[in-house]
Design an enzyme around this catalytic site. Structure first.
Site, mmCIF file in Angstrom:
data_model
loop_
_atom_site.group_PDB
_atom_site.id
_atom_site.type_symbol
_atom_site.label_atom_id
_atom_site.label_comp_id
_atom_site.label_asym_id
_atom_site.label_seq_id
_atom_site.Cartn_x
_atom_site.Cartn_y
_atom_site.Cartn_z
ATOM 1 N N GLU A 103 47.318 89.790 53.772
ATOM 2 C CA GLU A 103 46.266 89.212 52.941
ATOM 3 C C GLU A 103 46.578 87.800 52.475
ATOM 4 O OE1 GLU A 103 44.243 92.365 50.111
ATOM 5 O OE2 GLU A 103 46.412 92.496 50.058
ATOM 6 N N GLU A 157 51.658 99.254 51.908
ATOM 7 C CA GLU A 157 51.074 98.376 50.905
ATOM 8 C C GLU A 157 51.712 96.976 50.970
ATOM 9 O OE1 GLU A 157 48.756 97.770 49.092
ATOM 10 O OE2 GLU A 157 49.488 96.515 47.459
ATOM 11 N N CYS A 169 29.776 88.742 45.855
ATOM 12 C CA CYS A 169 29.264 87.564 45.167
ATOM 13 C C CYS A 169 29.353 87.740 43.655
ATOM 14 C CB CYS A 169 27.802 87.347 45.534
ATOM 15 S SG CYS A 169 27.535 87.254 47.295
ATOM 16 N N ASN A 183 23.369 89.504 44.411
ATOM 17 C CA ASN A 183 24.566 90.112 44.987
ATOM 18 C C ASN A 183 24.144 91.461 45.558
ATOM 19 O OD1 ASN A 183 27.138 91.093 45.570
ATOM 20 N ND2 ASN A 183 27.490 91.778 43.458
ATOM 21 N N GLY A 184 24.578 91.757 46.788
ATOM 22 C CA GLY A 184 24.212 93.034 47.404
ATOM 23 C C GLY A 184 23.558 92.769 48.750
ATOM 24 N N LYS A 235 37.314 89.917 45.884
ATOM 25 C CA LYS A 235 37.694 91.036 45.019
ATOM 26 C C LYS A 235 36.467 91.934 44.906
ATOM 27 C CE LYS A 235 40.966 92.026 41.703
ATOM 28 N NZ LYS A 235 42.201 92.339 42.405
ATOM 29 N N HIS A 256 58.068 106.137 68.867
ATOM 30 C CA HIS A 256 56.996 106.714 69.687
ATOM 31 C C HIS A 256 56.078 105.643 70.256
ATOM 32 C CE1 HIS A 256 58.280 110.721 68.588
ATOM 33 N NE2 HIS A 256 58.365 110.289 67.334
ATOM 34 N N TRP A 269 29.935 85.211 48.744
ATOM 35 C CA TRP A 269 30.771 85.777 49.808
ATOM 36 C C TRP A 269 29.766 86.190 50.871
ATOM 37 C CZ3 TRP A 269 31.902 90.614 52.173
ATOM 38 C CH2 TRP A 269 33.196 90.742 52.713
ATOM 39 N N LYS A 309 49.919 93.314 51.765
ATOM 40 C CA LYS A 309 50.062 92.108 50.929
ATOM 41 C C LYS A 309 50.384 90.903 51.815
ATOM 42 C CE LYS A 309 48.523 93.123 48.027
ATOM 43 N NZ LYS A 309 48.062 94.428 47.713
HETATM 44 C C1 F6R Z 1 44.262 94.550 48.458
HETATM 45 C C2 F6R Z 1 43.026 94.736 47.767
HETATM 46 C C3 F6R Z 1 41.977 95.608 48.378
HETATM 47 C C4 F6R Z 1 41.467 96.577 47.306
HETATM 48 C C5 F6R Z 1 40.316 97.429 47.852
HETATM 49 C C6 F6R Z 1 39.851 98.432 46.818
HETATM 50 O O1 F6R Z 1 45.131 93.689 47.781
HETATM 51 O O2 F6R Z 1 42.828 94.197 46.714
HETATM 52 O O3 F6R Z 1 42.466 96.291 49.481
HETATM 53 O O4 F6R Z 1 42.527 97.384 46.903
HETATM 54 O O5 F6R Z 1 39.259 96.612 48.222
HETATM 55 O O6 F6R Z 1 39.394 97.789 45.668
HETATM 56 P P1 F6R Z 1 39.258 98.545 44.297
HETATM 57 O O7 F6R Z 1 40.645 98.889 43.848
HETATM 58 O O8 F6R Z 1 38.597 97.560 43.375
HETATM 59 O O9 F6R Z 1 38.436 99.756 44.544
#
Ligand code: F6R
Length: 603
Positions: free
Chosen positions: A483, A476, A2, A100-101, A598, A499, A74, A480
């Site tokens: 996501e 990775e 949040c 938040n939390g 994020k 395998h 969130w 992407k």
């Molecule tokens: C993927 C993504 C997440 C973050 C993960 C760690 O695109 O953004 O997988 O990489 O939540 O976040 P940070 O880097 O902020 O510790």
């Protein structure tokens, strides 16, 4: 998670507050709301939806006042409903809170309060806070004392801001384990979950630590230790980020902007002093054992680091996903744990670091956000300098982290003698070509990658194959795709395919192969082997390669010739663009994908 913000001003703050939660929307975007205090009355408006939707539907712009708090959510406890949206208020309407939390003991507190006759209107853990404040205010007849009593009861994690009709010039906020920052302006002061809450108005900030609370007016602030009730003096921090960088700047999405910023991101990493990397390299040598940790994308960055350290410095530094760290790692006073994190606030990574520290380990971190919890927790920090990353999915930040780890591996190799000075200089010189290489891919390949993405975006299942360090790139890139495009993309080492997963190959499954340059002979040939295995079973193949036989693939992105050390970075950019274009073709919410946020600050 949040986003919370608060503003105390001399003039109407509502437009600032709305701009502020809009800037924090990447932290959570299922519902939002704000509370404004005017004429000794708190007006709350909130609803489900994006900030723009709620602003229009609830006409948030109609509410005016000199003091306000806002929230973008969130959901964790309680569904996505208007009632569960923040702010929450006390029954008498005298306190409004955004949080938040997670208040881990909220059930017990709620039970106690209900027995006392308090009526809850939401399913959230957060609502206990305004009711507790009300309860203690009645007893203490003092807001600050009520807040102290309330904090003494809360367990778990919180960053919350509150306003109250009892003190119409003041904002209060408190922090435990969730990030909270004050912005100090002229004639207006701010509260934010991160800098983006107020960077458009001030670049002076004070970072709160755990068990601290703050009291703000438009022209003053004080910080108090909640455990001792003693005032704390803290230095002002200057935020190095340029507010312009947090704007979309003509791009349709932040994701695309951030992918296109990568030549500059690389230049920033190349400007990191070698001495800083040497210091971390020496800590790696001194440690009895060392780990790289990260979550999601940063776990893949960690994996990338593992491969680079093994190849260039012949050092084994295993990567572990932060959330598994305490179950899978051995930690003692001889251990070094190097965390990787864009936000510096990721709960799982912070928890792993705390666990390591409790066992006497030495800790370090590669972090993007200045002043974040992680930068203050660890013994040693390398700031990656990538600037604000607003899109929920990580792109430029991940590339920067992988490059830092590559430079670390080169320095470690030089110090250990696995690389000669000449070899080191050559590799570093090759890395300096990376901004131009990425620029060329962005300029020359974007259109082409867009065509491939549009052609295949309706395929639901994807395999992403890579060998060696390209395995980290494949993982990775698959993440992407999941996501932003919401397509099922599974990354794996090419050798793993035979395998078991080979059984999936056939109609409806696309395979992307990240083939290394021919100069990396062994990896290159092994990748072609995996390609042949898929081809033999009639799988649809898309090759991302430098010089492989085009006849192997149905579709391909051929990259220009480049030094082998640049190959994984170039392919990473292709993976980012492929996911971006697939997502736009499918009309996904690119910058704020469903169910994501994020900076995941909860367990
Ligand atoms: C993927 C993504 C997440 C973050 C993960 C760690 O695109 O953004 O997988 O990489 O939540 O976040 P940070 O880097 O902020 O510790």
């Amino acid at each position: 998670m949040c986003g919370i913000s608060g503003v105390a001003g001399l003039t109407d703050v509502s437009h600032i507050l709305l701009a502020s939660i809009k800037s924090l929307e990447y932290r959570g975007y299922d519902s939002c709301g704000m509370a404004i205090l005017a004429q000794r009355r708190i007006e709350i408006r909130k609803d489900v939806g994006t900030v723009d939707e709620v602003i229009q539907r609830q006409r948030l712009y109609e509410v005016h006042g000199l003091l306000g708090i806002a929230h973008t959510r969130w959901a964790t406890h309680g569904g996505v409903t208007s009632v569960n949206a923040h702010p929450h208020r006390s029954s008498d309407g005298a306190f409004a809170v955004v949080h938040n939390g997670i208040i881990s003991n909220y059930r017990q507190l709620r039970g106690e309060l209900e027995e006392l006759g308090y009526v809850f209107s939401s399913e959230t853990d957060s609502e206990v806070i305004p009711h507790l404040l009300h309860f203690y205010y009645r007893r203490e007849q003092d807001v600050e004392r009520a807040l102290q009593c309330c904090l003494a009861r809360l367990e778990g994690s919180y960053a919350f801001a509150l306003l109250t009709t009892h003190e119409p010039e003041r904002l209060y906020c408190a922090k435990l384990q969730s990030p909270l920052i004050l912005g100090i302006g002229s004639n207006q002061n701010f509260i934010g979950s991160d800098f983006n809450a107020f960077i458009a108005y001030t670049r002076s900030a004070v970072v709160l630590d755990d068990h601290e609370y703050a009291v703000l007016t438009n022209d003053s602030y004080r910080i108090i230790n909640a455990l001792t009730s003693l005032p704390i003096r803290k230095n002002l921090m200057h935020i190095a980020w340029d507010p312009e960088q947090a704007q979309k700047g003509g791009y349709p999405h932040y994701m695309l902007k951030e992918v296109f910023e990568q030549p500059q991101t690389v230049s920033k990493v190349l400007a990191i002093e070698r001495g800083e990397l040497e210091k971390l390299a020496r800590s790696l040598f001194d440690a009895g054992r060392a780990y790289f940790i990260g979550a999601g994308t940063t776990y893949y960055a960690a994996l990338f680091g593992q491969y680079q350290l093994a190849e260039l410095a012949q050092l084994f530094v295993p990567a572990i996903s932060s959330d598994e760290f305490k179950f899978g790692a051995l930690v003692d006073a001889e251990t070094l744990v190097v965390a990787i994190s864009q936000s510096g606030e990721t709960y799982d990574t912070l928890e792993a670091l705390r666990f390591a520290r409790e066992h006497g380990a030495h800790t370090a971190a590669i972090v993007n956000v200045q002043g974040s919890s992680m930068t203050r927790l660890v013994d040693q920090v390398i700031m990656q300098g990538s600037g604000p990353e607003i899109c929920v999915v990580s792109t430029k930040s991940a590339l920067a982290q992988m490059l830092i780890l590559t430079r670390l591996a080169l320095v470690a190799g030089l110090l250990r003698g696995t690389l000669s000075a000449v070899q080191y200089d050559e590799r570093e010189a090759e890395l300096r070509l990376l901004p131009a290489v990425i620029q060329r891919i962005l300029n020359e390949k974007s259109g082409f990658i867009n065509t491939i993405a549009r052609r295949h975006c309706h395929v639901n299942d994807w395999l992403y194959l890579g060998r060696g360090i390209y395995y980290a790139v494949a993982m990775e890139s698959a993440l992407k795709m999941k996501e932003v495009a919401y397509l099922h993309a599974e990354g794996m080492p090419g050798g793993f395919l035979k395998h078991g997963t080979l059984a999936l190959i056939g109609e409806g499954v696309n395979t992307i192969v990240f083939t290394p340059p021919r100069a990396q002979r062994e990896l290159h040939d092994l990748s072609l082997g995996s390609t042949e295995e898929v081809k033999a079973r009639g799988g649809y193949l898309i090759g991302i390669h430098f010089d492989a036989e085009p006849s192997l693939y149905q579709d391909q992105v051929q990259l220009p010739e480049m030094p082998a050390i640049l190959g994984p970075f170039a392919q990473l950019v292709v993976g980012q663009l492929l996911a971006y274009f697939a997502a736009t073709a499918l009309k996904r919410n690119v910058d704020k994908p469903r169910s994501l946020a994020k900076s995941v600050t909860v367990a």
